[in-house]
Design an enzyme around this catalytic site. Structure first.
Site, mmCIF file in Angstrom:
data_model
loop_
_atom_site.group_PDB
_atom_site.id
_atom_site.type_symbol
_atom_site.label_atom_id
_atom_site.label_comp_id
_atom_site.label_asym_id
_atom_site.label_seq_id
_atom_site.Cartn_x
_atom_site.Cartn_y
_atom_site.Cartn_z
ATOM 1 N N TYR A 139 10.202 -3.785 13.251
ATOM 2 C CA TYR A 139 9.682 -2.656 14.644
ATOM 3 C C TYR A 139 10.288 -3.370 15.788
ATOM 4 C CZ TYR A 139 8.115 -0.100 10.506
ATOM 5 O OH TYR A 139 9.092 0.646 9.636
ATOM 6 N N LYS A 194 9.363 -9.891 -0.097
ATOM 7 C CA LYS A 194 10.251 -9.053 -0.667
ATOM 8 C C LYS A 194 11.439 -10.849 -0.626
ATOM 9 C CE LYS A 194 13.402 -7.240 -2.253
ATOM 10 N NZ LYS A 194 13.395 -5.482 -3.564
ATOM 11 N N ASP A 226 8.652 -3.970 -4.054
ATOM 12 C CA ASP A 226 8.744 -3.050 -5.308
ATOM 13 C C ASP A 226 8.091 -2.864 -6.159
ATOM 14 O OD1 ASP A 226 9.987 -4.998 -5.508
ATOM 15 O OD2 ASP A 226 12.054 -4.462 -6.542
ATOM 16 N N ASP A 250 3.439 -0.333 6.419
ATOM 17 C CA ASP A 250 4.153 1.696 6.869
ATOM 18 C C ASP A 250 4.169 2.165 5.816
ATOM 19 O OD1 ASP A 250 4.736 3.560 8.094
ATOM 20 O OD2 ASP A 250 5.722 2.848 9.129
ATOM 21 N N ASP A 254 0.822 4.477 3.134
ATOM 22 C CA ASP A 254 1.762 6.188 2.977
ATOM 23 C C ASP A 254 0.947 6.833 1.913
ATOM 24 O OD1 ASP A 254 1.883 7.343 5.684
ATOM 25 O OD2 ASP A 254 3.452 8.200 5.301
#
Ligand code: NAD
Length: 371
Positions: A139, A194, A226, A250, A254
Site C-alpha cells: 500500500y 507468502k 492461502d 486487510d 474481512d
C-alpha cells in the site's frame, strides 16, 4: 480526555452518532470528562475543502488523545485522482500518526452463532485477534504507477505496478506487539506470510522467527496466506493471535468478520508505539445502505470501548460498554445484518434503536449495581 470525532461518509455519520451517545452514557455513569470535537474527513472533506484529509482535521487528530473514526468512501469519488480519493484520508492518518499496529478482534457472541455463515459449532466461543501491520507493504511501497512495458509477455503494452516492501524494524515492532498480545491471551501466534513466493515475506518470516526467541512462553507457527484463508473457515478456533502484513491482514480480517456473524460487529484499533490510537469499525462506508437507518452500529460502539481501554486507560468503562452490548444481544435486538429467521425471540431494529438500547443498558446495569 480529548477525542477527535471523524464520522466520514455514508453510514459513518449514523454509526458514529450512536457510539458518541453510548460514550456520553458511560461517561455520565463513570464520571469521565470526555471532550469531543468533530471534523470532516473523506468524501465529506473533499466536498467542503477539496481534500480528504484537510490540515485542520489532521491537526485535530494530532492534538487529540484518541480518534473515533466512522468510514470513508463512495463510488462517486472513483473518478478523482487517487491522491484526492476519500480512502486516502485513512491512509494519511495512519501514516502521519504512525499508527502501525491494527488490532482486529474477531469474537463470536454466543447469541450470534446462528448469524455466522459457518456451522454454529465451528464458531461458538470464537475469540481470535488479528494484528495487521498498517504502515508498510504494497500500500505504501515505491515505486508505483503506470508505464509502457519494456519486457514481460506483452512489451509495448500499458502496465501498472505497485511495490511490496517491508524493512526489518517495521517487522520487528509488529512482531513484538503480536507476541506481547499473545502473552495476555492464549500464548500462540500464527504469522501469516507468502515466503514461498515473495522475498518481502521471506524477510518477514526470518525476522518474526528471530523476535520469537525473546518470547519462549509463546508458541509460534508460520502459515502461508492461502492456507490461512482456508483454515480460517475450516477451523477458526485453532487460532489465537494472527499477525500479518498490511494487505493480507486487510483481506483476512474481512474474512474473519463473517465468522462473527457480520462485518457490522467487528471493531478495530490502530495504535502507535505509545498506544495513542484511531478506533474504527472494520467495515467501510456501506453506500448501499447509507441514509436508511439500518446499519449496525455495534462495531463502532465496540471500537469506542477499545478506545477507552487502550488509549484512555478506562478499562471499567470499556467492560461496561461490552457488557451492555451483550445484554442488548441477549434481549434479542438485531439489526438486519445479524438478523435471520429461526433465532428465537429476536426483534429487527434500526441503527438508532440499537444505539439507544446499548446506552439504556449502560444506565440499567449501573442501577442494578447500585441497588
Ligand atoms: P463496506 O464494508 O462498506 O460494505 C460491504 C458490505 O457490508 C455492504 O453490503 C454493506 O452494506 C455491508 N456493511 C458494511 N458495514 C455494515 C454495517 N455496519 N451494518 C450492516 N451492513 C454493513 O465495503 P465496500 O462496499 O467494499 O466499500 C464501500 C466504500 O467504503 C468504498 O468506497 C471503500 O473504499 C470504502 N471503505 C472504507 C473503509 C474505511 O473507511 N476504513 C474500509 C473499507 C472500505
Amino acid at each position: 480526555m480529548r477525542i477527535a470525532i471523524l464520522p466520514g461518509d455514508g453510514i459513518g455519520t449514523e454509526i458514529v452518532g450512536e457510539a458518541v451517545r453510548v460514550l456520553d452514557a458511560v461517561a455520565r455513569v463513570h464520571g469521565l470528562k470526555l471532550e469531543t470535537e468533530t471534523a470532516l474527513v473523506g468524501g465529506a472533506a473533499v466536498d467542503a475543502h477539496g481534500h480528504p484529509l484537510p490540515e485542520s482535521t489532521l491537526s485535530l487528530a494530532r492534538a487529540a488523545d484518541a480518534i473515533l473514526f466512522g468510514a470513508v468512501g463512495d463510488w462517486k469519488y472513483d473518478k478523482l485522482e487517487r491522491a484526492l480519493r476519500p480512502e486516502q484520508a485513512i491512509l494519511g492518518l495512519r501514516k502521519h500518526l504512525q499508527l502501525f499496529a491494527n488490532f482486529r478482534p474477531a469474537l463470536c457472541y454466543e447469541q450470534l452463532t446462528q448469524a455466522s455463515s459457518l456451522k454454529p459449532e465451528l464458531v461458538a466461543g470464537l475469540d481470535i485477534l488479528i494484528i495487521r501491520e498498517l504502515t508498510g507493504d504494497i500500500y505504501f511501497g515505491q515505486p508505483r504507477g503506470r508505464r509502457t512495458a519494456t519486457d514481460g509477455h506483452f512489451p509495448g503494452a500499458e502496465e501498472a505496478f505497485d511495490t511490496m516492501r517491508y524493512s526489518r524494524p517495521e517487522i520487528e515492532r509488529i512482531a513484538h506487539v503480536a507476541f506481547q498480545a499473545a502473552q495476555r491471551r492464549n500464548r500462540k501466534v500464527t504469522s501469516v506470510d507468502k515466503a514461498n513466493v515473495l522475498e518481502t515475506f521471506q524477510l518477514w518470516k526470518d525476522v518474526v522467527t528471530e523476535v520469537h526467541a525473546q518470547y519462549p512462553d509463546v508458541e509460534l507457527e508460520h502459515m502461508y496466506v492461502d492456507n490461512a484463508a482456508m483454515q480460517l473457515v475450516r477451523a477458526p478456533k485453532k487460532f489465537d493471535v494472527v499477525v500479518t502484513g498490511n494487505m493480507f491482514g486487510d483481506i483476512l480480517s474481512d474474512e474473519a468478520a463473517m465468522l462473527t456473524g457480520s462485518i457490522g460487529m467487528l471493531p478495530s484499533a490502530s495504535l502507535d508505539a505509545k498506544n495513542k490510537g484511531l478506533y474504527e469499525p472494520s467495515h467501510g462506508s456501506a453506500p448501499d445502505i447509507a441514509g436508511k437507518g439500518v446499519a449496525n452500529p455495534l462495531a463502532t460502539i465496540l471500537s469506542a470501548a477499545m478506545m477507552l481501554r487502550f488509549s484512555l486507560d478506562q478499562p471499567a468503562a470499556a467492560d461496561h460498554i461490552e457488557s451492555a452490548v451483550r445484554a442488548v444481544l441477549s434481549a434479542g435486538l438485531r439489526t438486519p445484518d445479524i438478523w435471520s429467521e429461526g433465532q428465537g425471540a429476536v426483534r429487527k431494529v434500526g441503527t438508532r434503536e440499537m444505539g439507544d438500547a446499548v446506552a439504556a443498558a449502560i444506565t440499567t446495569t449501573r442501577k442494578t449495581t447500585k441497588s
